[in-house]
Scaffold this motif. Structure first.
Motif, short mmCIF file in Angstrom:
data_model
loop_
_atom_site.label_atom_id
_atom_site.label_comp_id
_atom_site.label_asym_id
_atom_site.label_seq_id
_atom_site.Cartn_x
_atom_site.Cartn_y
_atom_site.Cartn_z
N ALA A 42 0.85 -1.19 0.00
CA ALA A 42 0.00 0.00 0.00
C ALA A 42 0.88 1.24 0.00
O ALA A 42 2.07 1.18 0.33
N PHE A 43 0.29 2.38 -0.40
CA PHE A 43 1.03 3.64 -0.34
C PHE A 43 1.42 3.96 1.10
O PHE A 43 0.65 3.72 2.03
N ARG A 44 2.61 4.51 1.26
CA ARG A 44 2.99 5.06 2.55
C ARG A 44 2.05 6.22 2.88
O ARG A 44 1.59 6.94 1.98
N ALA A 67 8.15 -2.18 0.88
CA ALA A 67 8.72 -1.83 -0.42
C ALA A 67 8.42 -2.92 -1.45
O ALA A 67 8.31 -4.10 -1.10
N LEU A 68 8.25 -2.50 -2.70
CA LEU A 68 7.99 -3.48 -3.76
C LEU A 68 9.17 -4.43 -3.90
O LEU A 68 10.33 -4.00 -3.85
N PRO A 69 8.91 -5.73 -4.10
CA PRO A 69 10.02 -6.67 -4.37
C PRO A 69 10.72 -6.26 -5.68
O PRO A 69 10.11 -5.63 -6.55
N PRO A 70 11.99 -6.63 -5.83
CA PRO A 70 12.74 -6.22 -7.03
C PRO A 70 12.18 -6.83 -8.32
O PRO A 70 12.50 -6.36 -9.41
N THR A 83 7.76 3.57 -7.66
CA THR A 83 8.30 2.37 -7.00
C THR A 83 8.68 2.64 -5.54
O THR A 83 8.79 1.72 -4.75
N LYS A 84 8.88 3.91 -5.19
CA LYS A 84 9.27 4.27 -3.81
C LYS A 84 8.06 4.61 -2.93
O LYS A 84 8.21 5.01 -1.80
#
Length: 254
Positions: free
Chosen positions: A68-70, A150-153, A144-145
């Motif tokens: 989710a969004f920060r 955090a999103l996986p690579p 992506t930030k």
């Protein structure tokens, strides 16, 4: 024509200097029929995505990922911002003269209609034509930030507007081993990349393994597009009428 433009502008519901009030928040559920690989709940406030909640079921092992969004982050949808700026410029062109102003020639009106139509066309095109991005551009995007965790690579996401829809695309990637990169051919820019698309980011080469696209209709975007279309038709009708009269007066049988 001015009132149509203002109706279109009001649909974007963004606070302007002087009105003070904030745009209301609207929740949208993004999904596709027949599959539950990706589900998203988005909160849209004017031209900003202020909340996004995404669930992704990994095809390989059915593992469920949630991000989710920060809370301190919002994502501006530049397409909505630009479309509203263009329609406001069209309104300015129409209103920027004295109430009692009289047009002197048909050519003067034609020039005004051309300028207004240019802004209305640009407004419509910003909604109907999403930006084409390369996969490295998506990977390096600030989007992506935005997420926690955090999103996986091996996951990329992209949000965009297409006509009257808010769209979310999730790309799953796999790393290409050095032994398999002899046929490496990086993909160019596209609105939507297909499985098999390859790209290089950082010092690593990737291939898209799965693509999930979910979307939902935003009713006020639909309204705005209708107002743009009707306004453009009205401009063209006025131009056609002036052209008829111009050709009549220019025709000298004697």
């Amino acid at each position: 024509l001015s009132s149509l433009g203002q109706e279109a502008s009001h649909r974007f519901a963004l606070p302007t200097s002087g009105t003070g009030g904030a745009a209301k928040q609207e929740n949208f559920v993004l999904s596709t029929s027949g599959t539950d690989q990706v589900k998203g709940v988005m909160t849209l406030q004017g031209d900003a995505l202020c909340q996004a909640d995404v669930n992704l079921k990994m095809p390989r092992n059915n593992q469920l990922l949630h991000f989710a969004f920060r809370e301190d982050k919002q994502w501006k949808l530049q397409q909505i911002q630009d479309a509203r700026n263009h329609v406001n410029q069209a309104i300015y062109l129409l209103m920027n003269r004295d109430v009692n102003y009289q047009f002197k020639t048909g050519l003067e009106v034609l020039k005004l209609m051309d300028a207004v139509m240019l802004q209305l066309s640009r407004a419509r095109n910003r909604l109907t034509t999403p930006a084409t991005l390369t996969l490295p551009e998506i990977a390096s995007s600030g989007l992506t930030k935005m997420f926690t965790p955090a999103l996986p690579p091996d996951i990329l996401v992209n949000f965009y507007i297409n006509l009257n829809k808010l769209c979310l695309t999730v790309y799953q990637l796999h790393i290409l081993q050095p032994s398999t990169t002899k046929n490496f051919k990086p993909a160019g820019g596209s609105v939507l990349h297909n499985p098999g698309a390859m790209f290089e980011f950082g010092s690593q080469r990737y291939e898209v393994s799965h693509v999930h696209k979910v979307e939902c209709v935003v009713p006020w975007l639909n309204d705005a597009l209708v107002f743009f279309t009707v306004s453009l038709q009205l401009c063209q009708q006025l131009k056609d009428k002036i052209s008829v009269f111009s050709s009549y007066w220019n025709y000298r049988p004697y």
